[in-house]
Design an enzyme around this catalytic site. Sequence first.
Site, mmCIF file in Angstrom:
data_model
loop_
_atom_site.group_PDB
_atom_site.id
_atom_site.type_symbol
_atom_site.label_atom_id
_atom_site.label_comp_id
_atom_site.label_asym_id
_atom_site.label_seq_id
_atom_site.Cartn_x
_atom_site.Cartn_y
_atom_site.Cartn_z
ATOM 1 N N LYS A 44 10.878 -26.809 39.865
ATOM 2 C CA LYS A 44 11.909 -26.951 38.821
ATOM 3 C C LYS A 44 11.293 -26.622 37.455
ATOM 4 O O LYS A 44 10.061 -26.604 37.312
ATOM 5 C CB LYS A 44 12.463 -28.372 38.849
ATOM 6 N N ARG A 142 18.162 -43.858 39.891
ATOM 7 C CA ARG A 142 18.403 -42.624 39.153
ATOM 8 C C ARG A 142 19.420 -41.845 39.972
ATOM 9 O O ARG A 142 20.598 -42.093 39.851
ATOM 10 C CB ARG A 142 17.072 -41.871 38.954
ATOM 11 N N TYR A 264 -1.408 -30.693 6.416
ATOM 12 C CA TYR A 264 -0.215 -31.385 5.920
ATOM 13 C C TYR A 264 -0.441 -32.889 5.838
ATOM 14 O O TYR A 264 -1.011 -33.494 6.749
ATOM 15 C CB TYR A 264 0.969 -31.138 6.852
ATOM 16 N N MET A 317 3.016 -25.965 12.672
ATOM 17 C CA MET A 317 3.862 -25.188 13.587
ATOM 18 C C MET A 317 3.084 -24.040 14.220
ATOM 19 O O MET A 317 3.194 -23.788 15.422
ATOM 20 C CB MET A 317 5.080 -24.643 12.834
HETATM 21 C C1 LIG Z 1 10.067 -33.642 40.171
HETATM 22 C C2 LIG Z 1 10.260 -34.241 41.526
HETATM 23 C C3 LIG Z 1 9.248 -34.185 42.489
HETATM 24 C C4 LIG Z 1 7.852 -33.714 42.176
HETATM 25 O O1 LIG Z 1 7.203 -34.739 41.454
HETATM 26 P P1 LIG Z 1 5.666 -34.638 41.010
HETATM 27 O O2 LIG Z 1 5.389 -35.983 40.454
HETATM 28 O O3 LIG Z 1 5.608 -33.565 39.994
HETATM 29 O O4 LIG Z 1 4.882 -34.325 42.216
HETATM 30 C C5 LIG Z 1 9.534 -34.628 43.767
HETATM 31 N N1 LIG Z 1 10.759 -35.138 44.071
HETATM 32 C C6 LIG Z 1 11.744 -35.250 43.155
HETATM 33 C C7 LIG Z 1 13.037 -35.845 43.539
HETATM 34 C C8 LIG Z 1 11.526 -34.819 41.846
HETATM 35 O O5 LIG Z 1 12.494 -34.950 40.931
#
Ligand SMILES: *Cc1c(COP(=O)(O)O)cnc(C)c1O
Length: 376
Positions: A44, A142, A264, A317
Amino acid sequence: MVSRREIPPPEAGARLTIDLGALVANWRDLAALAAPGDCAGVVKADAYGLGIAEAVPALAEAGCATFFVALPVEARQVRAAAPEATIYVLGGFAPESAAAFDEAGARPVLGSLAEVEAWAALCHAEGARRPAAIHVDTGMNRLGLSADEVDALAARPELTESFELALVMSHLACADTPEHPLNARQVDRFTSLRARFPPTPASLANSGGTLLGPPYRLDLARPGIAVYGGRALADRPNPMRPVVRLEARILQVRTARAGERVGYGAVQTLTRDTRLAILAAGYADGYIRAAGGADGRPGASAYLGGHRAPLVGRVSMDLIAIDVTDVPEIFVKSGNYAELLGDNFTVDDLADRAGTIGYEVLTRLGGRVHRVYSGE
Ligand SMILES: *Cc1c(COP(=O)(O)O)cnc(C)c1O
């Protein structure tokens, strides 16, 4: 496809090198742990910022047959990179995205009773039992069906019979903390919830879970961060190979006197006469601003030829100042590169210094850098 503004090397201030060999070696190590179960790749957010178009073919070539993404648009990117792969979309299913699932040949991870009903309705309308996963919640609150929703679903077997239930999964909330009591509790809850479904392959472990041990690995492991070299378990040595190196060009070298301030806000006062190198990278390139230095709070480190050069003052930046007083002259020339992330100072070192996690460092690494893929 991912649109990436390619910046040619002479114009870019920073260079991001992504070691696909290390990425694949990390995945192979995780796959060996997951065996006899299978090992997927979580890609992702453009493979955690490192590039679906490059990471997915490398993983597929190494034998990774299943990929997880968050959104249908990412499934399309994975499909373009891995025509044969099984692709799951973690964000679930909405009827408006049916065409996107079709086009990508993707499977939804159904995370509520309403989503199960919508997928069942689609399969019914098409007269095809299309594959999908079901996500059950085991304590994270979640995504995923609650225990009550699993009961309701069990009372309506015609729903799950209308599609191919290919995977039952849940997600660990505290896998990065091995001693956390929620880990074992989630295994127990998952064991009892998955028993409410017909026998189906099961998946629970992210990277942390994969490292935690056999009770978590089950039929399919889903590592993300560890594939990209990030730390999956807090307060333990990280067994994975670093995958990214971020280097920034030195724009100029200057000297400032003890008592003067840098950058800064003038938040850091020099305690000695100091040679400063000014680097052509900043928070607009994904480098975390909170990792700068201030009086009483040392900043992150850069490295030149293996010699440490601490950041001085705030990260701008487009610019970062580092103290190169103790670095041999030969490494400190305008036009040379200083390493901001790599083997010496990792993604997690930067995250620790900036009060965040390696995941955020990786996914921010920017669109303005020159990207190089190595080790293929
Ligand atoms: C992002 C995610 C993973 C991978 O998690 P990592 O901690 O990056 O290994 C696995 N399962 C779900 C449902 C996720 O959202």
